[in-house]
Design an enzyme around this catalytic site. Structure first.
Site, PDB file in Angstrom:
ATOM      1  N   ASN A  11      46.635 103.176  36.770  1.00  0.00           N
ATOM      2  CA  ASN A  11      45.952 102.276  37.699  1.00  0.00           C
ATOM      3  C   ASN A  11      44.647 101.837  37.032  1.00  0.00           C
ATOM      4  O   ASN A  11      43.671 102.572  37.032  1.00  0.00           O
ATOM      5  CB  ASN A  11      45.677 103.014  39.016  1.00  0.00           C
ATOM      6  CG  ASN A  11      44.892 102.158  39.992  1.00  0.00           C
ATOM      7  OD1 ASN A  11      44.742 100.948  39.790  1.00  0.00           O
ATOM      8  ND2 ASN A  11      44.390 102.775  41.049  1.00  0.00           N
ATOM      9  N   TRP A  12      44.677 100.638  36.479  1.00  0.00           N
ATOM     10  CA  TRP A  12      43.488 100.157  35.746  1.00  0.00           C
ATOM     11  C   TRP A  12      42.381  99.684  36.680  1.00  0.00           C
ATOM     12  O   TRP A  12      41.281  99.390  36.235  1.00  0.00           O
ATOM     13  CB  TRP A  12      43.889  99.021  34.794  1.00  0.00           C
ATOM     14  CG  TRP A  12      44.602  99.479  33.563  1.00  0.00           C
ATOM     15  CD1 TRP A  12      44.870 100.769  33.187  1.00  0.00           C
ATOM     16  CD2 TRP A  12      45.119  98.649  32.501  1.00  0.00           C
ATOM     17  NE1 TRP A  12      45.529 100.795  31.985  1.00  0.00           N
ATOM     18  CE2 TRP A  12      45.687  99.500  31.543  1.00  0.00           C
ATOM     19  CE3 TRP A  12      45.158  97.269  32.300  1.00  0.00           C
ATOM     20  CZ2 TRP A  12      46.293  99.022  30.380  1.00  0.00           C
ATOM     21  CZ3 TRP A  12      45.764  96.793  31.144  1.00  0.00           C
ATOM     22  CH2 TRP A  12      46.321  97.660  30.190  1.00  0.00           C
ATOM     23  N   LYS A  13      42.696  99.549  37.963  1.00  0.00           N
ATOM     24  CA  LYS A  13      41.697  99.057  38.933  1.00  0.00           C
ATOM     25  C   LYS A  13      41.124  97.724  38.427  1.00  0.00           C
ATOM     26  O   LYS A  13      41.852  96.948  37.817  1.00  0.00           O
ATOM     27  CB  LYS A  13      40.630 100.122  39.171  1.00  0.00           C
ATOM     28  CG  LYS A  13      41.261 101.486  39.491  1.00  0.00           C
ATOM     29  CD  LYS A  13      40.304 102.527  39.972  1.00  0.00           C
ATOM     30  CE  LYS A  13      41.070 103.805  40.255  1.00  0.00           C
ATOM     31  NZ  LYS A  13      40.274 104.852  40.856  1.00  0.00           N
ATOM     32  N   HIS A  97      46.078 102.058  48.237  1.00  0.00           N
ATOM     33  CA  HIS A  97      45.129 102.877  47.481  1.00  0.00           C
ATOM     34  C   HIS A  97      43.882 103.102  48.335  1.00  0.00           C
ATOM     35  O   HIS A  97      43.461 102.219  49.095  1.00  0.00           O
ATOM     36  CB  HIS A  97      44.751 102.181  46.170  1.00  0.00           C
ATOM     37  CG  HIS A  97      43.983 103.086  45.272  1.00  0.00           C
ATOM     38  ND1 HIS A  97      42.631 103.295  45.433  1.00  0.00           N
ATOM     39  CD2 HIS A  97      44.370 103.886  44.257  1.00  0.00           C
ATOM     40  CE1 HIS A  97      42.228 104.191  44.534  1.00  0.00           C
ATOM     41  NE2 HIS A  97      43.270 104.552  43.809  1.00  0.00           N
ATOM     42  N   GLU A  99      40.845 103.045  47.699  1.00  0.00           N
ATOM     43  CA  GLU A  99      39.769 102.056  47.518  1.00  0.00           C
ATOM     44  C   GLU A  99      40.046 100.797  48.335  1.00  0.00           C
ATOM     45  O   GLU A  99      39.126 100.153  48.841  1.00  0.00           O
ATOM     46  CB  GLU A  99      39.591 101.745  46.023  1.00  0.00           C
ATOM     47  CG  GLU A  99      38.912 102.911  45.303  1.00  0.00           C
ATOM     48  CD  GLU A  99      39.294 103.063  43.848  1.00  0.00           C
ATOM     49  OE1 GLU A  99      39.823 102.110  43.247  1.00  0.00           O
ATOM     50  OE2 GLU A  99      39.074 104.169  43.316  1.00  0.00           O
ATOM     51  N   GLU A 169      46.729 111.369  46.737  1.00  0.00           N
ATOM     52  CA  GLU A 169      45.456 111.270  46.042  1.00  0.00           C
ATOM     53  C   GLU A 169      44.332 111.721  46.971  1.00  0.00           C
ATOM     54  O   GLU A 169      43.868 110.936  47.817  1.00  0.00           O
ATOM     55  CB  GLU A 169      45.193 109.817  45.620  1.00  0.00           C
ATOM     56  CG  GLU A 169      46.222 109.280  44.656  1.00  0.00           C
ATOM     57  CD  GLU A 169      45.636 108.160  43.794  1.00  0.00           C
ATOM     58  OE1 GLU A 169      45.691 108.302  42.570  1.00  0.00           O
ATOM     59  OE2 GLU A 169      45.122 107.175  44.344  1.00  0.00           O
ATOM     60  N   GLY A 175      38.123 109.742  40.601  1.00  0.00           N
ATOM     61  CA  GLY A 175      36.985 109.292  39.799  1.00  0.00           C
ATOM     62  C   GLY A 175      35.810 110.259  39.785  1.00  0.00           C
ATOM     63  O   GLY A 175      34.720 109.909  39.361  1.00  0.00           O
ATOM     64  N   SER A 214      41.538 112.273  39.125  1.00  0.00           N
ATOM     65  CA  SER A 214      40.939 112.901  37.943  1.00  0.00           C
ATOM     66  C   SER A 214      41.963 113.613  37.051  1.00  0.00           C
ATOM     67  O   SER A 214      41.653 114.637  36.428  1.00  0.00           O
ATOM     68  CB  SER A 214      39.816 113.866  38.345  1.00  0.00           C
ATOM     69  OG  SER A 214      38.751 113.153  38.969  1.00  0.00           O
ATOM     70  N   GLY A 235      43.796 106.980  36.967  1.00  0.00           N
ATOM     71  CA  GLY A 235      42.806 105.914  36.930  1.00  0.00           C
ATOM     72  C   GLY A 235      42.041 105.933  35.622  1.00  0.00           C
ATOM     73  O   GLY A 235      42.505 105.422  34.591  1.00  0.00           O
ATOM     74  N   GLY A 236      40.882 106.553  35.629  1.00  0.00           N
ATOM     75  CA  GLY A 236      39.962 106.512  34.485  1.00  0.00           C
ATOM     76  C   GLY A 236      40.613 106.826  33.144  1.00  0.00           C
ATOM     77  O   GLY A 236      40.406 106.088  32.161  1.00  0.00           O
TER      78      GLY A 236
HETATM   79  P1  PGA Z   1      41.077 108.656  38.674  1.00  0.00           P
HETATM   80  O1  PGA Z   1      41.718 107.593  39.684  1.00  0.00           O
HETATM   81  O2  PGA Z   1      42.193 109.152  37.786  1.00  0.00           O
HETATM   82  O3  PGA Z   1      40.024 107.897  37.937  1.00  0.00           O
HETATM   83  O4  PGA Z   1      40.511 109.766  39.514  1.00  0.00           O
HETATM   84  C1  PGA Z   1      42.984 107.795  40.259  1.00  0.00           C
HETATM   85  C2  PGA Z   1      43.315 106.664  41.198  1.00  0.00           C
HETATM   86  O5  PGA Z   1      42.385 106.142  41.846  1.00  0.00           O
HETATM   87  O6  PGA Z   1      44.471 106.252  41.313  1.00  0.00           O
END
Ligand code: PGA
Length: 253
Positions: A11-13, A97, A99, A169, A175, A214, A235-236
């Site tokens: 997930n590159w956001k 998601h 966010e 999640e 994050g 994470s 994500g990250g």
């Molecule tokens: P993260 O994000 O790996 O940076 O914690 C995961 C996500 O939001 O899907």
């Protein structure tokens, strides 16, 4: 043991221009063929979807979007629909998601329409669920997961439940560098599987449930080795080809 093929999604956001997406693929694709028994999905921002679809055409990598509107077309400024994604060669879509739920008022009512719409279009929905830190501390994790899973999958036919991918999640782990412990992740994911089992026992055994929050190369093997965890939403760490490759390799072993 049910035969659930592991799935690792990036997930590159809101990260990576087209040039940056190309750079990532230059580094990622040469090793992607060696990954073994794992489905790999990369979810770039809308603007880089076409670039990534073109670059992965010959590779064992699928492409997903990060959101989708439930209608096919209409007066919904700023939105993108399933037919638009399909035309590009997109095969999956992240829905719900945290966010989007938090910053863009994504509701369970909208998700109850989006998930079946994605399935009907032939896109694999990756439905995200999870609790806040306050909810976990108040021992409300199961209540939250029950509410989200039941509401968001309410309009999915039993026969299609196993085609959904669910990502658990915990919001406090996204994050933050703070992962769920293996016990917490296994318990929550086992609970989500049981919720699917309330609808259909066979679907519960077949549905793939990912952990997200994470995930990085240092914790992936332990989390992905847990019995109910079928992969990761990353994500990250997915912004770096070498780190995402290491996570995907841990899932494929
Ligand atoms: P993260 O994000 O790996 O940076 O914690 C995961 C996500 O939001 O899907």
């Amino acid at each position: 043991m049910p035969d659930r093929r592991p799935l690792v999604a990036a997930n590159w956001k809101m990260n990576k221009t087209n040039a940056e997406a190309r750079e990532f693929m230059d580094a990622f694709l040469p090793a992607a063929g060696e990954l073994g028994d794992v489905d790999v999905v990369v979810c770039p921002p809308y603007t880089a979807l076409q670039t990534v679809v073109e670059r992965t055409r010959e590779a064992p990598v699928r492409v997903g979007a990060q959101n989708m509107h439930e209608e096919d077309a209409g007066a919904f400024t700023g939105e993108v629909s399933a037919p638009m994604l399909l035309e590009l060669g997109v095969e999956a879509v992240i829905l719900g998601h945290s966010e989007r739920r938090q910053h863009f008022a994504e509701s369970d009512a909208a998700l109850a329409r989006k998930v079946p719409r994605a399935l009907a279009a032939g896109l694999v929905p990756i439905l995200c669920v999870g609790e806040t830190e306050d909810e976990r501390e108040a021992e409300e994790t199961e209540r939250k997961l029950r509410q989200q899973v039941q509401a968001d999958l309410a309009a999915v036919d039993v026969g299609q439940l196993a085609d959904v991918v669910i990502a658990y999640e915990p919001i406090w782990a996204i994050g933050t560098g703070k992962t769920a412990t293996p016990d917490q992740a296994q318990a929550a994911i086992g609970f989500v599987r049981a919720l699917v089992g309330d609808r259909d026992a066979g679907a519960a055994q077949a549905v793939r449930i990912l952990y997200g929050g994470s995930v990085d190369p240092s914790n992936a093997a332990e989390l992905l080795g847990l019995p109910d965890i079928d992969g990761a939403l990353v994500g990250g760490a997915s912004l770096h080809a070498d780190r995402f490759l290491a996570i995907a390799a841990a899932a494929g072993t």
